[in-house]
Design a protein around this motif. Sequence first.
Motif, PDB file in Angstrom:
ATOM      1  N   THR A  94      -2.565  39.370   1.059  1.00  0.00           N
ATOM      2  CA  THR A  94      -1.632  40.074   1.943  1.00  0.00           C
ATOM      3  C   THR A  94      -1.382  41.495   1.450  1.00  0.00           C
ATOM      4  O   THR A  94      -1.353  42.447   2.238  1.00  0.00           O
ATOM      5  CB  THR A  94      -0.303  39.305   2.015  1.00  0.00           C
ATOM      6  N   THR A 127      -4.125  49.482   5.248  1.00  0.00           N
ATOM      7  CA  THR A 127      -3.530  50.063   6.448  1.00  0.00           C
ATOM      8  C   THR A 127      -3.312  51.560   6.279  1.00  0.00           C
ATOM      9  O   THR A 127      -3.310  52.308   7.267  1.00  0.00           O
ATOM     10  CB  THR A 127      -2.183  49.367   6.747  1.00  0.00           C
ATOM     11  N   TRP A 132      -8.918  43.660   7.446  1.00  0.00           N
ATOM     12  CA  TRP A 132      -7.869  42.704   7.784  1.00  0.00           C
ATOM     13  C   TRP A 132      -8.415  41.311   8.093  1.00  0.00           C
ATOM     14  O   TRP A 132      -7.823  40.321   7.641  1.00  0.00           O
ATOM     15  CB  TRP A 132      -7.037  43.243   8.953  1.00  0.00           C
ATOM     16  N   ILE A 164      -3.143  53.120  14.346  1.00  0.00           N
ATOM     17  CA  ILE A 164      -3.063  52.042  13.364  1.00  0.00           C
ATOM     18  C   ILE A 164      -2.652  50.744  14.053  1.00  0.00           C
ATOM     19  O   ILE A 164      -3.252  49.680  13.835  1.00  0.00           O
ATOM     20  CB  ILE A 164      -2.063  52.411  12.256  1.00  0.00           C
ATOM     21  N   ALA A 165      -1.623  50.821  14.900  1.00  0.00           N
ATOM     22  CA  ALA A 165      -1.154  49.621  15.599  1.00  0.00           C
ATOM     23  C   ALA A 165      -2.228  49.081  16.534  1.00  0.00           C
ATOM     24  O   ALA A 165      -2.425  47.860  16.645  1.00  0.00           O
ATOM     25  CB  ALA A 165       0.115  49.952  16.386  1.00  0.00           C
ATOM     26  N   PRO A 222      -7.082  41.931  14.909  1.00  0.00           N
ATOM     27  CA  PRO A 222      -7.091  41.028  13.754  1.00  0.00           C
ATOM     28  C   PRO A 222      -5.938  40.029  13.758  1.00  0.00           C
ATOM     29  O   PRO A 222      -6.118  38.859  13.422  1.00  0.00           O
ATOM     30  CB  PRO A 222      -6.996  41.984  12.552  1.00  0.00           C
ATOM     31  N   VAL A 223      -4.753  40.498  14.163  1.00  0.00           N
ATOM     32  CA  VAL A 223      -3.596  39.604  14.158  1.00  0.00           C
ATOM     33  C   VAL A 223      -3.741  38.533  15.235  1.00  0.00           C
ATOM     34  O   VAL A 223      -3.558  37.337  14.987  1.00  0.00           O
ATOM     35  CB  VAL A 223      -2.292  40.402  14.358  1.00  0.00           C
ATOM     36  N   ALA A 273      -4.399  43.722   2.254  1.00  0.00           N
ATOM     37  CA  ALA A 273      -4.483  44.051   3.679  1.00  0.00           C
ATOM     38  C   ALA A 273      -3.527  45.182   4.020  1.00  0.00           C
ATOM     39  O   ALA A 273      -3.882  46.138   4.732  1.00  0.00           O
ATOM     40  CB  ALA A 273      -4.167  42.814   4.517  1.00  0.00           C
ATOM     41  N   LEU A 274      -2.308  45.116   3.501  1.00  0.00           N
ATOM     42  CA  LEU A 274      -1.329  46.171   3.770  1.00  0.00           C
ATOM     43  C   LEU A 274      -1.758  47.498   3.128  1.00  0.00           C
ATOM     44  O   LEU A 274      -1.547  48.572   3.701  1.00  0.00           O
ATOM     45  CB  LEU A 274       0.038  45.748   3.250  1.00  0.00           C
ATOM     46  N   ILE A 311      -8.873  48.967   8.794  1.00  0.00           N
ATOM     47  CA  ILE A 311      -8.043  47.905   9.362  1.00  0.00           C
ATOM     48  C   ILE A 311      -8.904  46.909  10.118  1.00  0.00           C
ATOM     49  O   ILE A 311      -8.791  45.683   9.933  1.00  0.00           O
ATOM     50  CB  ILE A 311      -6.969  48.512  10.290  1.00  0.00           C
ATOM     51  N   ALA A 370      -4.690  47.135  14.586  1.00  0.00           N
ATOM     52  CA  ALA A 370      -4.170  45.914  13.982  1.00  0.00           C
ATOM     53  C   ALA A 370      -4.001  44.776  14.982  1.00  0.00           C
ATOM     54  O   ALA A 370      -3.895  43.611  14.563  1.00  0.00           O
ATOM     55  CB  ALA A 370      -2.828  46.204  13.316  1.00  0.00           C
ATOM     56  N   GLN A 427      -8.819  53.598  10.705  1.00  0.00           N
ATOM     57  CA  GLN A 427      -8.957  52.574  11.747  1.00  0.00           C
ATOM     58  C   GLN A 427     -10.057  51.567  11.392  1.00  0.00           C
ATOM     59  O   GLN A 427      -9.891  50.354  11.578  1.00  0.00           O
ATOM     60  CB  GLN A 427      -9.257  53.236  13.096  1.00  0.00           C
TER      61      GLN A 427
END
Length: 503
Positions: free
Chosen positions: A359, A366, A326, A442-443, A449-450, A362-363, A322, A446, A319
Amino acid sequence: MVEVTARRRAPEMRLGRESALTFSGIVVNAGIAFVVTWLIARGLGAGATGAFFLLTSLFMISTSVIGLGSDTGLVRSLSRSRATDRMGELGPTVAIAMRPVILLGLILTAMLVVAADPIADRLVPGTDGASTLRLLALALVPATSTGILLAGSRGLDHIRTYTVVQNLVVPISRLALVAAAIAVLGTTWSVVWAWAIPLFLASAIAALALRRQLRAAAGAGAALPTAERDELARGFWSFSLPRGGAVILERGLDWADVLLVIALMGPSAGGVYGVVTRIVQAGNMLEAALRIVLGPRLSSAIAKEDLAGADALYRKVTQLLILGSWPFYLSVAVFADVLLGLFGSEFVPGAPALVVLATAMALKNTAGALQTVLLMAGRSTWQLRNKAIQLAVLLSLAGVLVPVWGLNGAAIAFAVGVAVDTLLAARQVHRLLGFSAPLRSIARAAVLPVLVVVGGSIAIRLLLPGAGALVQLTGLALALLVYGIAVRISFSKGLLSHDRHDA
């Protein structure tokens, strides 16, 4: 109950402070590295910058060969010995780790000093490359020893020593010397010299610090019987040598795409792509901080068969990675052309490659600190196999894609290799070792940041399309400030807490 809670929170508070201190040091290091790269790019131009990256990349690969994986081996072995109260093993383990490395380093140094002229004629013809190669050869043992000695300090739970030497002493002195070299001489070779000299100072400081720490931890101690020492050496090298192979592959992965671009497209393109990769690698600072602090703790937990505690550490790191990485990678992706423009207009064509690499990284994060889990669980052979597959994927794809798509082809090849390695390691960590990272945590990590970083960055680009770099980056800084406040509020409200259900 209050006392029990306080005792349970005390190690977590210390872990948090050490993580913050280490992260701060790595941020300083990354910032200085960015400035050094900027100075070199602006002072030397793309072609000479490519030559600089060529020499320093070969130097870093050489230190990996010499190191034999003994730095990670020391972190794991010393922390396990401390966790199981085998303090008499500490000093002998350091000696076991250092002696073969120094011997191998001296042999390689002698070979490079003797063969510097023909090697320089082939790699960097028409320059004063031979004397530069000789200096780099003399710096091989100090550079490798510094990493191993500081790993010993980490294994003894002296994280601050690593932070001070590796993230403050080396980069600050390197910045001062590189700036002076560019201002006074302005040649590639003077810059390489300035880059290498701080390694000698760092090695001396690290050696003195570890010697003091060993005496404090174990005292003079009686010598281990020969049989016990031999068994200790066998256990150490059975783990470290495969790790050493993986480190060589990792250094190859760090530089293979740059070297291929130089070989296939020339030094100028290599200089542009080298700057692109250095920007992306700056994003590894949070992962490096967490690895430095949590690696010994994971090893100790596994040694004491506290698998639940080790699993909780892994979930926490996932966690945090991320939340921390990110914002960097996503900002770099959105502002790729603006960032590269700071180095000069000739570096801007690398923007699409920078988007691809940022990108991909970043993935990758995760999935959490997969490599640390594999190593602290003693699975160095698994990691070696994974890295060999990743390097094979990178080289095979880059050989096909670089001639067709140039820098973008190199970035795509690297991204695919990262994805392959991450999928392999995730399967091993989750299915074979039993670690877990719930998708909902995880979600949850995320979302901010998004929404805040990506949303804010896109809004800045749309609302300020003609603004200069300073205005756009100031807007980005404000977005990141809002993000930091949002993360703090989310933790205080328990929205991002690491509880027993999804930490």
